[in-house]
Design an enzyme around this catalytic site. Sequence first.
Site, PDB file in Angstrom:
ATOM      1  N   SER A 144       0.843  -1.198   0.000  1.00 36.37           N
ATOM      2  CA  SER A 144       0.000   0.000   0.000  1.00 36.37           C
ATOM      3  C   SER A 144       0.873   1.241   0.000  1.00 36.37           C
ATOM      4  O   SER A 144       1.624   1.489   0.954  1.00 36.37           O
ATOM      5  CB  SER A 144      -0.904   0.013   1.232  1.00 36.37           C
ATOM      6  OG  SER A 144      -1.556   1.260   1.349  1.00 36.37           O
TER       7      SER A 144
ATOM      8  N   HIS B 111      -1.068  -1.261  -4.425  1.00 35.88           N
ATOM      9  CA  HIS B 111      -2.347  -0.931  -3.788  1.00 35.88           C
ATOM     10  C   HIS B 111      -2.431   0.571  -3.548  1.00 35.88           C
ATOM     11  O   HIS B 111      -1.552   1.171  -2.922  1.00 35.88           O
ATOM     12  CB  HIS B 111      -2.475  -1.682  -2.460  1.00 35.88           C
ATOM     13  CG  HIS B 111      -3.826  -1.585  -1.836  1.00 35.88           C
ATOM     14  ND1 HIS B 111      -4.893  -2.369  -2.224  1.00 35.88           N
ATOM     15  CD2 HIS B 111      -4.294  -0.780  -0.856  1.00 35.88           C
ATOM     16  CE1 HIS B 111      -5.955  -2.064  -1.498  1.00 35.88           C
ATOM     17  NE2 HIS B 111      -5.615  -1.100  -0.663  1.00 35.88           N
TER      18      HIS B 111
ATOM     19  N   ASP C  28      -4.772   3.567  -2.024  1.00 30.80           N
ATOM     20  CA  ASP C  28      -5.894   3.924  -1.156  1.00 30.80           C
ATOM     21  C   ASP C  28      -6.371   5.328  -1.484  1.00 30.80           C
ATOM     22  O   ASP C  28      -5.631   6.304  -1.304  1.00 30.80           O
ATOM     23  CB  ASP C  28      -5.470   3.860   0.307  1.00 30.80           C
ATOM     24  CG  ASP C  28      -5.221   2.434   0.772  1.00 30.80           C
ATOM     25  OD1 ASP C  28      -6.141   1.620   0.666  1.00 30.80           O
ATOM     26  OD2 ASP C  28      -4.102   2.149   1.235  1.00 30.80           O
TER      27      ASP C  28
ATOM     28  N   MET D 236      -8.953   8.143  -0.447  1.00 32.55           N
ATOM     29  CA  MET D 236      -9.820   8.574   0.649  1.00 32.55           C
ATOM     30  C   MET D 236     -10.294  10.001   0.399  1.00 32.55           C
ATOM     31  O   MET D 236      -9.518  10.833  -0.072  1.00 32.55           O
ATOM     32  CB  MET D 236      -9.066   8.505   1.981  1.00 32.55           C
ATOM     33  CG  MET D 236      -8.433   7.161   2.277  1.00 32.55           C
ATOM     34  SD  MET D 236      -7.585   7.176   3.872  1.00 32.55           S
ATOM     35  CE  MET D 236      -6.680   5.613   3.768  1.00 32.55           C
TER      36      MET D 236
ATOM     37  N   HIS E  23      -8.357   1.099  -4.291  1.00 32.93           N
ATOM     38  CA  HIS E  23      -9.315   0.879  -3.208  1.00 32.93           C
ATOM     39  C   HIS E  23      -9.974   2.208  -2.861  1.00 32.93           C
ATOM     40  O   HIS E  23      -9.333   3.107  -2.310  1.00 32.93           O
ATOM     41  CB  HIS E  23      -8.563   0.286  -2.001  1.00 32.93           C
ATOM     42  CG  HIS E  23      -9.375   0.182  -0.751  1.00 32.93           C
ATOM     43  ND1 HIS E  23      -8.799  -0.026   0.487  1.00 32.93           N
ATOM     44  CD2 HIS E  23     -10.715   0.247  -0.526  1.00 32.93           C
ATOM     45  CE1 HIS E  23      -9.742  -0.078   1.401  1.00 32.93           C
ATOM     46  NE2 HIS E  23     -10.905   0.094   0.814  1.00 32.93           N
TER      47      HIS E  23
ATOM     48  N   MET F  44     -12.237   4.536  -0.722  1.00 31.13           N
ATOM     49  CA  MET F  44     -12.861   4.741   0.589  1.00 31.13           C
ATOM     50  C   MET F  44     -13.525   6.110   0.536  1.00 31.13           C
ATOM     51  O   MET F  44     -13.001   7.105   1.044  1.00 31.13           O
ATOM     52  CB  MET F  44     -11.806   4.667   1.690  1.00 31.13           C
ATOM     53  CG  MET F  44     -11.311   3.257   1.932  1.00 31.13           C
ATOM     54  SD  MET F  44      -9.908   3.173   3.069  1.00 31.13           S
ATOM     55  CE  MET F  44      -8.568   3.227   1.869  1.00 31.13           C
TER      56      MET F  44
ATOM     57  N   MET G  58     -11.489  -5.556   5.226  1.00 28.03           N
ATOM     58  CA  MET G  58     -10.693  -4.650   6.044  1.00 28.03           C
ATOM     59  C   MET G  58     -10.399  -5.311   7.384  1.00 28.03           C
ATOM     60  O   MET G  58     -11.312  -5.789   8.063  1.00 28.03           O
ATOM     61  CB  MET G  58     -11.433  -3.331   6.269  1.00 28.03           C
ATOM     62  CG  MET G  58     -11.622  -2.490   5.013  1.00 28.03           C
ATOM     63  SD  MET G  58     -10.066  -2.019   4.226  1.00 28.03           S
ATOM     64  CE  MET G  58      -9.247  -1.110   5.551  1.00 28.03           C
TER      65      MET G  58
ATOM     66  N   GLY H 231      -3.124   4.430   7.945  1.00 24.57           N
ATOM     67  CA  GLY H 231      -2.181   3.327   7.942  1.00 24.57           C
ATOM     68  C   GLY H 231      -1.605   3.095   9.331  1.00 24.57           C
ATOM     69  O   GLY H 231      -1.752   3.905  10.242  1.00 24.57           O
TER      70      GLY H 231
ATOM     71  N   ASP I 199      -6.707  -6.268   4.074  1.00 20.60           N
ATOM     72  CA  ASP I 199      -6.057  -4.965   4.132  1.00 20.60           C
ATOM     73  C   ASP I 199      -6.129  -4.401   5.544  1.00 20.60           C
ATOM     74  O   ASP I 199      -7.219  -4.132   6.047  1.00 20.60           O
ATOM     75  CB  ASP I 199      -6.744  -4.010   3.143  1.00 20.60           C
ATOM     76  CG  ASP I 199      -6.094  -2.637   3.083  1.00 20.60           C
ATOM     77  OD1 ASP I 199      -5.064  -2.432   3.748  1.00 20.60           O
ATOM     78  OD2 ASP I 199      -6.618  -1.775   2.364  1.00 20.60           O
ATOM     79  N   GLY I 200      -4.949  -4.224   6.162  1.00 14.17           N
ATOM     80  CA  GLY I 200      -4.891  -3.561   7.452  1.00 14.17           C
ATOM     81  C   GLY I 200      -4.134  -4.336   8.503  1.00 14.17           C
ATOM     82  O   GLY I 200      -4.561  -5.415   8.908  1.00 14.17           O
TER      83      GLY I 200
ATOM     84  N   SER J 142       2.870  -0.265   6.190  1.00 16.42           N
ATOM     85  CA  SER J 142       3.996   0.032   7.077  1.00 16.42           C
ATOM     86  C   SER J 142       4.912  -1.160   7.263  1.00 16.42           C
ATOM     87  O   SER J 142       6.124  -0.990   7.461  1.00 16.42           O
ATOM     88  CB  SER J 142       3.473   0.527   8.428  1.00 16.42           C
ATOM     89  OG  SER J 142       2.583  -0.412   9.011  1.00 16.42           O
TER      90      SER J 142
END
Length: 215
Positions: A6, A31, A33, A35, A64, A66, A135, A142, A173-174, A196
Amino acid sequence: MYVAPSILSADFGRLNEEIEAICKAGADLVHVDVMDGHFVPNLTIGPLVVNAVAKVATKPLDVHLMVQNNSFFVDLFLPLKPKFITFHIEEEKHPLRLIDHIRKNGVSPGIVLNPHTPIYTLEYLIKEVDMVLLMSVNPGFGGQKFIPSVIEKTRQVRELIDKTDAKCLIEIDGGVNGLNAADLEEAGADILVAGSYIFGSNSYEESIRALKLQF
């Protein structure tokens, strides 16, 4: 097992280098994200930045969303031709219509479930999508701690896929790392998103390999 780093956890001051590095290190997808500051309390990147990422990446993009107003954002990112576009079921009133729209534009559609969202919401959609993204943290930031109950949720989604003979992948994811990857693979996950854990490591190649080689 496929791995999708990510870029939310990448160093945006040297984003081109980061994208090149994860692709060379063995990533299967990149990936992204997206948002909007409304569906989640954070604001990330738009199509201009993602287009720059697409030009550098040698691996397919996994977008993805969100966001609120899924249709608006889908149409922003469809021209970039990512491999996947996934949207949250919690924020979509007409998922079948949106799934069909994404597929007709040559992109694989997927549905995202927040940690609290029950899997029965997939019952009439599972055979229409190419991916279910679960999720394993509350979306928006993150570096969060993995929610262990998602392991059993993964197992239940795998059972639903097998029961219905659906042809879709399960992505997690997460909070994914080398400690929970084996349990997720055993439960039926196909793709692990890690931010991370990869970008905060001393070696992108070693951390990606650790997620892939669990058995």
